[in-house]
Motif scaffolding. Structure first.
Motif, PDB file in Angstrom:
ATOM      1  N   THR A  71       1.540 -53.426 -26.816  1.00 23.62           N
ATOM      2  CA  THR A  71       2.319 -51.961 -26.420  1.00 23.62           C
ATOM      3  C   THR A  71       3.922 -51.887 -27.526  1.00 23.62           C
ATOM      4  N   ALA A 130       6.624 -40.288 -18.572  1.00 24.83           N
ATOM      5  CA  ALA A 130       5.466 -41.099 -17.613  1.00 24.83           C
ATOM      6  C   ALA A 130       5.898 -40.853 -16.417  1.00 24.83           C
ATOM      7  N   ALA A 184      12.385 -40.583 -18.540  1.00 24.91           N
ATOM      8  CA  ALA A 184      11.387 -41.377 -17.818  1.00 24.91           C
ATOM      9  C   ALA A 184       9.957 -40.897 -17.604  1.00 24.91           C
ATOM     10  N   ASN A 225       9.337 -47.879 -16.763  1.00 28.96           N
ATOM     11  CA  ASN A 225       9.407 -46.525 -17.789  1.00 28.96           C
ATOM     12  C   ASN A 225       7.965 -46.530 -18.827  1.00 28.96           C
ATOM     13  N   ARG A 226       7.499 -47.823 -18.685  1.00 32.18           N
ATOM     14  CA  ARG A 226       6.590 -47.702 -19.954  1.00 32.18           C
ATOM     15  C   ARG A 226       5.939 -48.688 -20.324  1.00 32.18           C
ATOM     16  N   LEU A 245       5.263 -49.851 -16.185  1.00 31.49           N
ATOM     17  CA  LEU A 245       4.425 -48.822 -16.085  1.00 31.49           C
ATOM     18  C   LEU A 245       3.200 -49.279 -15.696  1.00 31.49           C
TER      19      LEU A 245
END
Length: 239
Positions: free
Chosen positions: A196, A41, A39, A11-12, A16
């Motif tokens: 991140t 994105a 989520a 999700n990131r 991602l």
């Protein structure tokens, strides 16, 4: 040829980016996270690649969630593979957790247990459950950290994270032995100090650069490399 890929914790961040780059090269991707509805994105990415990205719920730390996920996969993959129902060519165990702020004398048992469930036990048991759904000759990448290296440990820092990632390294070697007869390559990979939420503001490696490097290392890995601990550029790391 289009490959079937599974990325957890997509999700990131790195997850991602890995999902996006796999889609951009033409693969079919199953991407997981604990709360797909949030989520944004990842769901946007699904709209950009209709029919090639499936977003499914998965909490790698719980047996019930893993079992439900594995039961659902053949229905998802059956329409998208020439290898037979539910065959994955690539599994990337990316989902992980780092509990910050641990201080000696105040390390909490619940935090340590949560770290081991998410970072080590969950990925191993998920891979074990997915083994019948892996193609012979598939690749498995367990995204770990140089912080899981005993040889590199030089200070008291994030003991729950470090020890759980060290355990993940051992379980990577165990999986490499268990799956070698099927030609399946299993790697422990350090993505670098990535920009991140987990990596923080001082991180030095761009997310897309890390993801690109990791995918190249995975693609280049032969069965002789199975069980190795490498960074995102393919450099061997000490255990």
């Amino acid at each position: 040829m289009q490959k079937n890929c599974l990325v957890t914790g997509a999700n990131r961040g790195i997850g991602l980016a890995l999902a996006r780059q796999l889609l951009e090269r033409g693969d079919h991707v199953v991407a997981t996270c604990r709360q797909p509805g949030k989520a944004i994105a990842l769901n946007t990415l699904a709209g950009d690649f209709p029919g090639r990205l499936h977003v499914l719920p998965l909490d790698v730390a719980t047996e019930k969630s893993r079992a439900e996920f594995v039961r659902e996969l053949p229905l998802v993959l059956g329409e998208h593979t020439d290898l037979g129902p539910g065959r994955f060519d690539l599994l990337i165990n990316n989902a992980g957790v780092l509990h910050s702020g641990e201080r000696f004398g105040h390390v909490d048992a619940a935090i340590m247990e949560d770290s081991f469930r998410i970072n080590a036990i969950g990925p191993f048991l998920l891979t074990q459950a997915l083994a019948p759904l892996l193609a012979d000759g598939a690749h498995i990448a367990n995204l770990g950290s140089v912080m899981g290296s005993l040889a590199r440990c030089s200070e008291f820092r994030s003991p729950s994270y470090c020890s759980s990632k060290a355990a993940q390294n051992m379980l990577t070697v165990q999986l490499a032995h268990a799956l070698r007869a099927r030609g399946i390559v299993v790697l422990a990979l350090h993505p670098g100090w990535v920009q991140t939420d987990m990596g923080g503001d001082a991180a030095t490696v761009a997310v897309d650069d890390s993801a690109r490097g990791l995918l190249q290392v995975i693609a280049d890995a032969t069965l002789d490399a199975s069980g190795q601990f490498l960074d995102w550029r393919g450099t061997p790391l000490p255990w």
